[in-house]
Design an enzyme around this catalytic site. Structure first.
Site, short mmCIF file in Angstrom:
data_model
loop_
_atom_site.label_atom_id
_atom_site.label_comp_id
_atom_site.label_asym_id
_atom_site.label_seq_id
_atom_site.Cartn_x
_atom_site.Cartn_y
_atom_site.Cartn_z
N GLU A 74 0.81 -1.23 0.00
CA GLU A 74 0.00 0.00 0.00
C GLU A 74 0.83 1.28 0.00
O GLU A 74 0.61 2.17 0.82
CB GLU A 74 -0.97 -0.03 1.19
N ASN B 68 2.51 -4.68 -3.49
CA ASN B 68 1.11 -5.07 -3.27
C ASN B 68 0.26 -3.84 -2.94
O ASN B 68 0.69 -2.98 -2.17
CB ASN B 68 1.10 -6.04 -2.07
N HIS C 141 -9.89 -6.47 -2.83
CA HIS C 141 -11.03 -6.38 -1.90
C HIS C 141 -12.13 -5.69 -2.70
O HIS C 141 -12.18 -4.46 -2.75
CB HIS C 141 -10.66 -5.56 -0.66
N GLU D 221 -5.47 -10.79 -2.04
CA GLU D 221 -6.30 -10.69 -0.83
C GLU D 221 -7.79 -10.67 -1.19
O GLU D 221 -8.57 -9.88 -0.64
CB GLU D 221 -5.96 -9.41 -0.05
N ASP E 238 -11.69 -10.82 -1.76
CA ASP E 238 -12.98 -11.06 -1.10
C ASP E 238 -13.99 -10.10 -1.73
O ASP E 238 -13.61 -9.19 -2.47
CB ASP E 238 -12.92 -10.89 0.43
#
Ligand code: GLA
Length: 374
Positions: free
Chosen positions: A165, A214, A250, A283, A285
């Site tokens: 990030e 990432n 996400h 990651e 979802d």
């Protein structure tokens, strides 16, 4: 008698048929449940974020599910800077050792998440006594931190999220302590220097480990993905050893899949500089919830369920395309099932392919069929 024998034979045949066709499994950990990792093995690895307490009891359903469904794993929190390196002279490797041992014993690809991040990172990095650390001191600390951790797991941890990030939501790099203190350390006109320092130290510590940068919202924010592209392009041209970009993913219900594809393809253009440059989904979802008039959590509506299914199937078709082109080779979920997702905060959410009882959702059954349809 003959009649009884005939009934007996019919029962035996029915039982045999039932066992050989196999009753359709309901739970993701059952012996006869289909495995996502197995179904996708010719395309990309499938993984999950876990916690080391999931590995305590080989008889537990979560333990069995992990072994059944995934062939790559990452720790949700236990390998972040605050967990591994809480103070300058203290490293705490117990949990990460346990994780790496488990992965090795079970032929599972290990991801290390994450060496540098602005969050879940202790303050000591940025301090010198009561004042702020100098650029020299912080650069030295980055080198020591990365070298100590990566060299300990040399030849064992396959992939590191070296930095997490670092791109700002509005423009350029995030104004983190790393960025503010290290700045343009080498005087070449850019401020990628804390990132460069970390990647160079990681490559030196383990030349064979894959090194990833990432970030979140890369699939949805054109601004962010272009900033990422420009930053990595410049660093690759300067010889910084970055092997790939991690899309956290996400995402939400009704995600714009065309935008997602465009954004993946922007990063894939980095292969013009390094033909082996890779994209990972790190990651994944899908945040979704429903509530009644009083704000209480209720199950998803039919319409939401359809959107959930459509979006996940669309995403997996796109990931299969990218894998066929050699651009992507792993997709990791952030949590084992709905019950373990970090998204359960204000609402009960349903972001994964497995529900709270670890049952396969309808979407799981649609997704598991996709590779065989190619
Ligand atoms: C970010 C981090 C992860 C995790 C998630 C949600 O995406 O990279 O490590 O903390 O937030 O908690």
């Amino acid at each position: 008698m003959e009649h009884i024998t005939r009934i007996f034979c019919a029962v035996v045949i029915a039982a045999l048929l039932f066992t050989s066709c196999g009753a359709k499994a309901t739970y993701s950990y059952e012996d006869n449940a289909p495995s996502l990792a197995e179904a996708y093995k010719d395309y990309f690895r499938i993984g999950s974020a876990i916690n080391t307490w999931n590995l305590n009891d080989p008889e537990s359903n979560e333990y069995k599910m992990i072994l059944k469904q995934y062939n790559t794993l990452v720790l949700e929190n236990e390998s972040k800077p605050d967990a591994l390196h809480p103070s300058e002279d203290t490293y705490n490797f117990t949990n990460f050792d346990k994780f790496v041992d488990f992965c090795e014993e079970n032929d599972i690809v290990e991801r290390g998440h994450t060496l540098l991040w602005h969050s879940q990172c202790p303050d000591w990095f940025f301090k010198d006594g009561n004042g702020q650390a100098s650029a020299d001191l912080l650069v030295q600390r980055i080198k020591d931190h990365v070298t100590t951790i990566v060299s300990r797991y040399k030849g064992r941890v396959d992939t590191w999220d070296v930095v997490n990030e670092v791109i700002a939501d509005d423009y350029g790099l995030r104004r983190s302590n790393w960025y503010n203190i290290v700045g343009d350390y080498d005087g070449d006109g850019d401020s990628y220097d804390f990132i460069e320092t970390a990647f160079i130290a990681a490559r030196e510590a383990d030349p064979d480990a894959r090194l990833i940068i990432n970030d979140y919202s890369l699939e949805s924010s054109t601004n962010k993905v272009i900033t990422m592209y420009n930053a990595v392009k410049k660093m690759l041209e300067d010889g910084v050893p970055i092997d790939g970009v991690g899309f956290q993913m996400h995402i939400g219900l009704g995600m714009d899949l065309e935008r997602m594809e465009d954004n993946f393809r922007i990063i894939a253009k980095l292969r013009e500089i390094n033909p082996d440059f890779i994209i990972e989904v790190t990651e994944m979802d899908m945040n979704c919830y429903n509530e009644d008039q009083n704000g209480n959590s209720i199950p998803l509506s039919k319409e939401q369920e359809e959107q959930f299914n459509e979006t996940y199937v669309g995403v997996f078709n796109l990931l299969l395309d990218l894998a066929e082109e050699g651009v992507l080779d792993s997709a990791i979920f952030w949590g084992l099932h709905d019950g373990t997702s970090w998204l359960n905060g204000h609402h009960e959410t349903y972001p994964m392919l497995f529900d709270r009882e670890m049952k396969m959702k309808d979407t799981f059954w649609d997704i598991i069929d996709l590779p065989s349809k190619r």
